[in-house]
Design a protein around this motif. Structure first.
Motif, PDB file in Angstrom:
ATOM      1  N   MET A  31       0.837  -1.203   0.000  1.00 43.62           N
ATOM      2  CA  MET A  31       0.000   0.000   0.000  1.00 43.62           C
ATOM      3  C   MET A  31       0.870   1.251   0.000  1.00 43.62           C
ATOM      4  O   MET A  31       0.623   2.192  -0.769  1.00 43.62           O
ATOM      5  N   ALA A  32       1.884   1.273   0.847  1.00 44.27           N
ATOM      6  CA  ALA A  32       2.780   2.428   0.921  1.00 44.27           C
ATOM      7  C   ALA A  32       3.549   2.608  -0.385  1.00 44.27           C
ATOM      8  O   ALA A  32       3.727   3.732  -0.861  1.00 44.27           O
ATOM      9  N   VAL A  40       2.601   1.688  -3.425  1.00 38.25           N
ATOM     10  CA  VAL A  40       1.672   2.181  -4.442  1.00 38.25           C
ATOM     11  C   VAL A  40       1.441   3.680  -4.259  1.00 38.25           C
ATOM     12  O   VAL A  40       1.424   4.442  -5.234  1.00 38.25           O
ATOM     13  N   GLN A  41       1.290   4.125  -3.022  1.00 34.27           N
ATOM     14  CA  GLN A  41       1.079   5.555  -2.765  1.00 34.27           C
ATOM     15  C   GLN A  41       2.302   6.381  -3.159  1.00 34.27           C
ATOM     16  O   GLN A  41       2.172   7.433  -3.787  1.00 34.27           O
ATOM     17  N   ARG A  42       3.492   5.897  -2.798  1.00 31.79           N
ATOM     18  CA  ARG A  42       4.724   6.616  -3.171  1.00 31.79           C
ATOM     19  C   ARG A  42       4.885   6.652  -4.690  1.00 31.79           C
ATOM     20  O   ARG A  42       5.254   7.677  -5.264  1.00 31.79           O
ATOM     21  N   ALA A  95       2.568   6.479  -7.010  1.00 29.34           N
ATOM     22  CA  ALA A  95       1.585   7.399  -7.599  1.00 29.34           C
ATOM     23  C   ALA A  95       2.050   8.849  -7.438  1.00 29.34           C
ATOM     24  O   ALA A  95       1.907   9.654  -8.367  1.00 29.34           O
ATOM     25  N   ALA A  96       2.597   9.180  -6.295  1.00 27.40           N
ATOM     26  CA  ALA A  96       3.093  10.539  -6.066  1.00 27.40           C
ATOM     27  C   ALA A  96       4.264  10.852  -6.997  1.00 27.40           C
ATOM     28  O   ALA A  96       4.362  11.967  -7.529  1.00 27.40           O
TER      29      ALA A  96
END
Length: 66
Positions: free
Chosen positions: A42-43, A45-47, A49-50
């Motif tokens: 999850m982390a 994927v978030q990084r 995307a950013a």
């Protein structure tokens, strides 16, 4: 049971030094993906995307999702 985190790979790998400009993950994140636990994925994927958002904002062209 929790839903599996989808791999952000878009099958257009373009590594620019240590970063894939297609999915936003680092070389290390790509290598470790299969062994990551759900919170790590999850982390990641978030990084990723950013990073992609920053690349697009900077004017870098992203293939596969433009």
């Amino acid at each position: 049971m929790a839903k599996e985190i989808e791999n952000p790979c878009v099958s257009l790998c373009q590594l620019n030094s240590e970063l894939c400009v297609s999915c936003g993950r680092t070389r290390e994140e790509i290598r470790k993906w299969r062994g990551m636990k759900r919170p790590e994925k999850m982390a990641t994927v978030q990084r990723a995307a950013a990073r992609v958002k920053a690349l697009v904002k900077k004017g870098g062209k992203r293939q596969g999702r433009d």
